[in-house]
Design an enzyme around this catalytic site. Sequence first.
Site, PDB file in Angstrom:
ATOM      1  N   ALA A 258       0.785  -1.232   0.000  1.00 46.51           N
ATOM      2  CA  ALA A 258       0.000   0.000   0.000  1.00 46.51           C
ATOM      3  C   ALA A 258       0.819   1.284   0.000  1.00 46.51           C
ATOM      4  CB  ALA A 258      -0.926   0.005   1.215  1.00 46.51           C
ATOM      5  N   GLY A 261       0.725   5.304  -0.227  1.00 48.34           N
ATOM      6  CA  GLY A 261      -0.642   5.506   0.212  1.00 48.34           C
ATOM      7  C   GLY A 261      -1.567   6.292  -0.684  1.00 48.34           C
ATOM      8  N   GLY A 262      -1.180   6.623  -1.910  1.00 49.67           N
ATOM      9  CA  GLY A 262      -2.068   7.363  -2.792  1.00 49.67           C
ATOM     10  C   GLY A 262      -3.339   6.598  -3.105  1.00 49.67           C
ATOM     11  N   ASP A 304       4.570  -9.300   4.944  1.00 45.78           N
ATOM     12  CA  ASP A 304       4.979  -9.610   3.574  1.00 45.78           C
ATOM     13  C   ASP A 304       3.747 -10.071   2.794  1.00 45.78           C
ATOM     14  OD1 ASP A 304       6.048 -10.499   1.205  1.00 45.78           O
ATOM     15  OD2 ASP A 304       7.624 -11.715   2.124  1.00 45.78           O
ATOM     16  N   ASP A 320      -1.003  -3.251  -5.773  1.00 51.33           N
ATOM     17  CA  ASP A 320      -0.112  -2.349  -6.510  1.00 51.33           C
ATOM     18  C   ASP A 320       1.294  -2.883  -6.310  1.00 51.33           C
ATOM     19  OD1 ASP A 320       1.135  -0.286  -7.774  1.00 51.33           O
ATOM     20  OD2 ASP A 320       0.675   1.235  -6.274  1.00 51.33           O
ATOM     21  N   CYS A 373       3.383   0.297 -12.288  1.00 53.42           N
ATOM     22  CA  CYS A 373       3.735   1.504 -13.054  1.00 53.42           C
ATOM     23  C   CYS A 373       4.920   1.197 -13.967  1.00 53.42           C
ATOM     24  CB  CYS A 373       4.036   2.674 -12.122  1.00 53.42           C
ATOM     25  SG  CYS A 373       5.287   2.350 -10.854  1.00 53.42           S
TER      26      CYS A 373
END
Length: 441
Positions: A258, A261-262, A304, A320, A373
């Site tokens: 996470a 945190g966006g 983890d 993510d 990303c």
Amino acid sequence: MNNRSSDMAGLGARRAAAALIGDVLTSRRPLDEAFAAEAAGGALARVAPRDRAFARAIAATVMRRLGTIDHLIDAMLDKELPKRAGPVRDILRAGAAELLFLRVPAHAAVAMNVETANKDTTAKHYKALVNAVLRRLAREGDAMLATLDTERLDTPDWLWESWTGAYGEETTRRIIRAQYENPPLDLSLKDEASAAVWAETLGAAILPTGTLRLEDAGRVEELPGFEEGAWWVQDAAAALPAKLLGDVKGREVLDLCAAPGGKTAALAAAGADVTALDRSKPRLERLNENLARLGLPVRTVAADAASWSPGRQWEFILLDAPCSATGTARRHPDVLRLKSPADRDKLAALQARLLDNAASLLAPGGTLVYCTCSLEPEEGERQIEAFLARQAAFARKPITPAEAGGLEEIITGEGDLRSLPCHMGIEGGMDGFFAARLTRR
């Protein structure tokens, strides 16, 4: 400020820029980390904020244009610089960036970088060489640039092969050109219904995705709305994956990997009951600080995500995953110099483990959104293909253009999200992102 003070301030910025370039390319330290270290106790600690920004702009330009800059420097040297030359090449790189791309007046760029060499115990023996090379670049550099394939020179071989293989040469060149530009500042709002009000207050544009975009924003902490937690900084592409879970108001959502945190903030702002997990306690502390400013409560777990087994399942999961981050080169141009195919492959193996464990945590009928990303297919499309091949209970739930602000070009034929830095180019581009939405039958 008198001329002498101004000169010394300019010198501090140049010395800091050379130090940043060397730290990234020699010590393999990310530019943001190098900048923080220099600001805390290095060359940046003694210069004004404007000069700090200038030093960073020089270093970032070198990262974006490194192949071209080194090609031109080598063309002007009779022989390779010896190791005992110390930071001379980095000083030359900084000077070339100023002259050719930042368009600093030649007399200032040459004089300040020669003086930077003069102030270094090793480089001072080469100040005549620095002077000669930079003066020649000032005279001949533009003409030489016109003869070069700068897009190819500025792209590491492995990335050129990866991107042309995945997207074709024309799109690859568009990606590279997008990465040459300084990106605008993107903000995600805590209350999306207030977009028009905040857009007027901040002088921002509202993108089709709902993100606010500011040009020449200045210091983030000084913008209206920062102190009261009305928004957070997040690229337009990074704001999309959390929305793909749909209406999560009042629902439990597990946010894996996470920090910082966006996406966690987006889920909490949408009314979800969020459990945010990350293996790094310092990163979780940063997440908690960010969410506290925004006034958004979440539950955090330090563990983890590849092996965590809490003995329960969730209806909604956002993963993510850690990745090579090659899609973020607009904002982090050093990533192209610091990552390698080995890094990509190591991260792809980790992503597979994370996906498999996330699958075990998803309740039947639940929704899992996986995102990275990265522009590398191994961390996106191929990762999902391999996952679906080994997880028979899972299937894609295709993403629609309407869920991505109507941007049809970022939705693949399989129904995944694949944004590129050149997408939404008229508005200033966006980060490269991949996201797939999966359901458990």
